[in-house]
Scaffold this motif. Structure first.
Motif, PDB file in Angstrom:
ATOM      1  N   LYS A 133      56.365   5.419  22.627  1.00 20.87           N
ATOM      2  CA  LYS A 133      56.529   4.736  21.342  1.00 20.87           C
ATOM      3  C   LYS A 133      55.175   4.530  20.667  1.00 20.87           C
ATOM      4  O   LYS A 133      55.033   4.787  19.465  1.00 20.87           O
ATOM      5  N   ASN A 134      54.173   4.072  21.416  1.00 16.70           N
ATOM      6  CA  ASN A 134      52.853   3.864  20.818  1.00 16.70           C
ATOM      7  C   ASN A 134      52.289   5.160  20.258  1.00 16.70           C
ATOM      8  O   ASN A 134      51.720   5.192  19.163  1.00 16.70           O
ATOM      9  N   GLU A 177      62.655   0.438  15.266  1.00 18.30           N
ATOM     10  CA  GLU A 177      61.316   0.336  14.689  1.00 18.30           C
ATOM     11  C   GLU A 177      60.714   1.727  14.473  1.00 18.30           C
ATOM     12  O   GLU A 177      60.044   1.972  13.457  1.00 18.30           O
ATOM     13  N   GLN A 178      60.966   2.620  15.400  1.00 16.20           N
ATOM     14  CA  GLN A 178      60.481   3.991  15.243  1.00 16.20           C
ATOM     15  C   GLN A 178      61.181   4.691  14.075  1.00 16.20           C
ATOM     16  O   GLN A 178      60.546   5.430  13.313  1.00 16.20           O
ATOM     17  N   MET A 209      59.625   3.547  10.918  1.00 17.64           N
ATOM     18  CA  MET A 209      58.338   4.193  10.717  1.00 17.64           C
ATOM     19  C   MET A 209      58.519   5.618  10.193  1.00 17.64           C
ATOM     20  O   MET A 209      57.834   6.046   9.251  1.00 17.64           O
ATOM     21  N   LEU A 211      64.771   7.200  20.214  1.00 16.82           N
ATOM     22  CA  LEU A 211      64.013   6.467  19.204  1.00 16.82           C
ATOM     23  C   LEU A 211      64.680   5.135  18.894  1.00 16.82           C
ATOM     24  O   LEU A 211      65.889   5.090  18.610  1.00 16.82           O
ATOM     25  N   ASP A 212      63.889   4.044  18.944  1.00 23.16           N
ATOM     26  CA  ASP A 212      64.451   2.732  18.602  1.00 23.16           C
ATOM     27  C   ASP A 212      64.368   2.491  17.098  1.00 23.16           C
ATOM     28  O   ASP A 212      63.818   3.296  16.348  1.00 23.16           O
ATOM     29  N   MET A 261      53.964   7.804  19.242  1.00 23.30           N
ATOM     30  CA  MET A 261      54.732   8.184  18.062  1.00 23.30           C
ATOM     31  C   MET A 261      54.319   7.370  16.841  1.00 23.30           C
ATOM     32  O   MET A 261      54.093   7.924  15.753  1.00 23.30           O
ATOM     33  N   MET A 262      54.204   6.049  17.015  1.00 22.82           N
ATOM     34  CA  MET A 262      53.861   5.177  15.892  1.00 22.82           C
ATOM     35  C   MET A 262      52.453   5.480  15.366  1.00 22.82           C
ATOM     36  O   MET A 262      52.223   5.547  14.155  1.00 22.82           O
TER      37      MET A 262
END
Length: 334
Positions: free
Chosen positions: A191-192, A225-226, A229, A222-223, A194-195
């Motif tokens: 996740k980090n 928040e993702q 983004m 993907l959650d 990806m963001m």
């Protein structure tokens, strides 16, 4: 009506593996989920064929071997589009995809799955871009020199997070990919990672084969928040059809095209129609009842139509959105 919706549709599958070492011929209707005869029967206009490089040790010899494998796999992908016109057409630009579609030939779009292929070398990234890759997946399972992966590999002594996202080298890779017009694929990334990639990239990033974590709680998915983004930066979530990413502990025989559309629906509601597409991961584990190979692509179109998606929306999901991202990356290069 449903057949009419698929007829004339420029369908782009953004992630398909090739057998390796080289397997059955792509020119024959054989055991592969995706070969040229099946693409023609399923009226799939373009495919991103990925040179998949499994994560290994991170030393000089292992990196050399990974680069050699990538070269050989990209050569095999190029052979699907022979110069005599007997196969598909090589497409290394959005215009090239459209030209292949106009000529009635499947467009072959080269890609690399796992930035491990470049080791610690931006020169290799340049080389592979010169061979036509249109995206590179930053990681696969296991961390590499570029970034943290969603799934660390204990067998390679991975810690949960090595860089808390992109490494310093990985930041340089993102910048160079932008300069080369190569799309950044964040499937398999943490996740980090990806963001940070989405924030750092000058062009929108794409998850070429991922699903929705709200519907299937898997580290690869993907959650919300993702998704936010991706939507805010103009990126894409390409829904994949791997059973374990669609529904927890499911097998392909447990699922149908409706399970795929569940994830499409969720992504569209969270992100909007302009940020969703399809990347099957055929020949890499993808497949559900009714859509086990490229010849059955119209069944997914039919399922989308049953859920109320119209022609223009289906065109976006099946390839229009990805084509737009390809064009954006080309325009921003240099």
């Amino acid at each position: 009506m449903t057949n009419d919706l698929h007829d004339g549709l420029l369908a782009i599958d953004t992630h398909v593996d090739i057998p390796w070492p080289e397997g059955p011929s792509p020119f024959e209707d054989g055991p592969r989920c995706v070969d040229l005869p099946k693409l023609r029967r399923g009226r799939v206009g373009a495919v991103c064929f990925a040179a998949y490089i499994p994560q290994g040790h991170r030393d000089g010899m292992a990196h050399l071997a990974a680069a050699e494998r990538a070269r050989a796999m990209l050569a095999a992908i190029a052979e699907m589009a022979p110069k005599d016109g007997s196969g598909g057409m090589m497409a290394t630009s959005a215009a090239g995809v459209e030209a292949a579609f106009a000529a009635g030939k499947p467009a072959v779009i080269p890609a690399i799955e796992n930035g491990y292929a470049i080791g610690r070398s931006l020169a290799l990234l340049d080389e592979f871009a010169g061979l036509g890759i249109r995206y590179m997946t930053l990681t696969h399972n296991g961390h590499n020199e570029i970034a943290d992966a969603a799934i660390p590999l204990p067998s390679l002594n991975d810690v949960e997070q090595e860089y808390s996202g992109l490494s310093d080298f990985g930041q340089s890779v993102v910048e160079r990919m932008n300069e080369l017009g190569v799309l950044i694929d964040v499937s398999h990334a943490s996740k980090n990672t990806m963001m940070q990639a989405a924030q750092r990239s000058r062009t929108p990033v794409v998850a070429t084969h991922s699903c929705m974590r709200a519907l299937c709680d898997h580290k690869r998915n993907l959650d919300d928040e993702q998704l936010e983004m991706l939507a805010s930066t103009g990126g894409l979530a390409q829904i994949t059809i791997v059973s374990s990413f669609l529904r927890p502990k499911a097998r392909a025989s447990d699922l149908t095209v409706d399970d795929i559309v569940d994830h499409v629906d969720y992504a569209v509601k969270r992100m909007g129609i302009d940020h969703v597409g399809i990347g099957t991961d055929f020949d890499g584990g993808g497949g559900v009842r009714g859509f086990m190979n490229a010849a059955e692509a119209p069944n997914l179109t039919a399922a989308l139509a049953r859920r109320g998606y119209g022609r223009l929306e289906i065109e976006k999901i099946w390839g229009g959105n990805f084509l737009r991202l390809m064009r954006k990356a080309e325009e921003a290069a240099g």
